[in-house]
Design an enzyme around this catalytic site. Structure first.
Site, PDB file in Angstrom:
ATOM      1  CG  PHE A 125      -1.941   1.123   1.113  1.00 53.14           C
ATOM      2  CD1 PHE A 125      -3.003   1.049   0.232  1.00 53.14           C
ATOM      3  CD2 PHE A 125      -1.769   2.276   1.849  1.00 53.14           C
ATOM      4  CE1 PHE A 125      -3.901   2.099   0.097  1.00 53.14           C
ATOM      5  CE2 PHE A 125      -2.664   3.337   1.726  1.00 53.14           C
ATOM      6  CZ  PHE A 125      -3.728   3.245   0.847  1.00 53.14           C
ATOM      7  CG  ASP A 195      -0.838  -2.031   6.993  1.00 56.23           C
ATOM      8  OD1 ASP A 195      -1.955  -2.244   7.496  1.00 56.23           O
ATOM      9  OD2 ASP A 195      -0.578  -1.019   6.309  1.00 56.23           O
ATOM     10  CE1 TYR A 220      -9.545   3.670   6.155  1.00 52.19           C
ATOM     11  CE2 TYR A 220      -8.651   4.936   7.990  1.00 52.19           C
ATOM     12  CZ  TYR A 220      -8.510   4.400   6.722  1.00 52.19           C
ATOM     13  OH  TYR A 220      -7.331   4.583   6.047  1.00 52.19           O
ATOM     14  CE  LYS A 221      -7.971   0.088   4.952  1.00 53.68           C
ATOM     15  NZ  LYS A 221      -8.480   0.764   3.755  1.00 53.68           N
ATOM     16  NE  ARG A 367     -10.119  -1.924  -2.932  1.00 52.50           N
ATOM     17  CZ  ARG A 367      -9.576  -1.273  -1.902  1.00 52.50           C
ATOM     18  NH1 ARG A 367      -8.469  -1.744  -1.354  1.00 52.50           N
ATOM     19  NH2 ARG A 367     -10.095  -0.159  -1.446  1.00 52.50           N
TER      20      ARG A 367
END
Ligand SMILES: Cc1ncc(COP(=O)(O)O)c(C=O)c1O
Length: 408
Positions: A125, A195, A220-221, A367
């Site tokens: 990422f 991560d 927040y995911k 995605r």
């Protein structure tokens, strides 16, 4: 291939079906983007209202003590801990994932004096690579070595101080073998920082079982803490006494309210803190974690694999123009699936207009994330049906679907 009726039957016998009621989902929308921003748990609105009106509005600054605001980072960290296989005193909720990456990577380098290499993979990422580049440029003596995933075991040698990888890849969903890579890092004397942004709350994670040293991840995911929710950090008990953060703010001090001039790190995980916690953000995240109470993560994983398999099977059969951007075997994926198409952006916009929300990652990835707590099998079937309609009609060719927004 499963029919729509088979999907309805699967929903009827789904042990997680009732969890959907804990979320406030808009009518008519099939939300396949919980890997980017989790949906809204119903209890967050009332909880935030109480925090704003009662704790902030009425009790004012006394709430640092009376509502225990001061302990939110530790308290919320302890709630996240079981989801990632950590002990309660190994996790803090604070800052952003990017900031936590900086703190932990810099702290790790200090723990391996004489070694100057940080190892990661290309296509990690962006923030992970950017933070490591920034740290390298700031320190001067550090080399960032970026090596294809398959070559990481060989690239781990005695020059490496730290291995930094994202457990579940943000685009492909591919899962690294955390235990094997951590063990290999330890064999050569390096530390491992994971991560967990696309792992926490999405599949069972066992940091302690894997012997992991350090970890970070988003709130927040799959943790559903809301836009820009505080992130988390993990420092293993074994490292806590030696670990030092370069962001030595007062909240990580042994006695913040002694107001002494000299920094003295707090005992244990609390030394990972920097400044004043984001109270409303942590309050929302704490409430959001209620949706995991009593959830068997093995059951969640089983449903996640079935949902994503179903999507992949149906999508590739009904829309053969797409490529597969994720591993075929569900066990090698997180809770998301990537389809590839040169016109991925306008196709995704047309699909969103039909009420199926996924996202696009340049250059060609559509995605789709599968959150077993609020998604039904029927949603997957209907999502593919709408995708097939978008492709059959060619509606995505309309010029307006090519207007690129700031956030994709
Ligand atoms: C793997 C990974 N790390 C970090 C981040 C984001 O970090 P931050 O919350 O600091 O923006 C993301 C965001 O999607 C991510 O996918």
């Amino acid at each position: 291939m499963l029919s729509r009726k088979d999907c309805l039957d699967l929903d009827r016998s789904d042990p997680l079906a009732a969890r959907r009621d804990m979320f406030d989902l808009p009518e008519g929308v099939i939300y396949l983007d919980g890997n980017s921003l989790g949906a809204l748990p119903r209890n967050i609105g009332p909880r935030l209202q109480a925090a704003v009106a009662g704790e902030w509005g009425r009790d004012l600054i006394r709430s640092w003590n009376t509502a225990d605001w001061i302990n939110l980072p530790r308290r919320v960290g302890a709630r996240i801990a079981p989801l990632i296989g950590a002990a309660a005193d190994e996790v803090l909720a604070a800052d952003s994932t990017s900031v936590n990456l900086f703190k932990l990577a810099a702290g790790a380098l200090k723990l391996r004096p004489g070694r100057r290499v940080i190892l990661s993979e290309p296509g990690n990422f962006p923030t992970d690579l950017y933070i490591l580049q920034g740290l390298r440029d700031f320190l001067g003596e550090v080399e960032l070595r970026v090596v294809e995933a398959a070559r990481i075991p060989q690239a781990l040698d005695a020059s490496v101080a730290l291995l930094v990888l994202t457990h579940v890849h943000y685009k492909t969903g591919a899962v690294h073998d955390m235990a094997a890579l951590t063990a290999r890092a330890h064999e050569v004397g390096a530390l491992a920082l994971w991560d967990l942004s696309h792992s926490a709350g999405a599949l069972p994670v066992d940091l302690r079982g894997a012997g992991a040293d350090l970890a970070v991840g988003c709130g927040y995911k799959y943790l559903n803490g809301g836009p820009g929710a505080p992130a988390f950090l993990f420092v293993s008990q074994a490292l806590q006494a030696q670990f030092r953060t370069p962001l030595s703010g007062w909240m990580g001090h042994a006695a913040p309210f002694a107001f002494s001039d000299e920094y003295q790190p707090a005992e244990g995980i609390l030394r990972g803190l920097c400044g004043t916690p984001s109270v409303l953000g942590l309050t929302a995240l704490e409430a959001a974690l209620d949706v995991f109470d009593g959830v068997d993560m093995a059951e969640l994983r089983a449903k996640s694999m079935r949902l994503s398999d179903l999507f992949l099977d149906l999508a590739l059969e009904r829309c053969p123009e797409f490529g597969r951007g994720s591993p075929r075997a569900a066990a090698q994926r997180g809770s998301q699936v990537a389809l590839t198409h040169a016109q991925g952006y306008p196709i995704m916009q047309a699909l969103i207009e039909r009420g199926v929300i996924g996202d696009f990652r340049a250059p060609n990835v559509l995605r789709f994330g599968f959150t077993p707590l609020y998604l039904r099998y029927i949603d997957v079937w209907d999502a593919v049906d709408r995708l097939a309609a978008v492709m059959a009609s060619g509606e995505w060719r309309q010029a307006r679907f090519n207007e690129v927004s700031a956030v994709t």
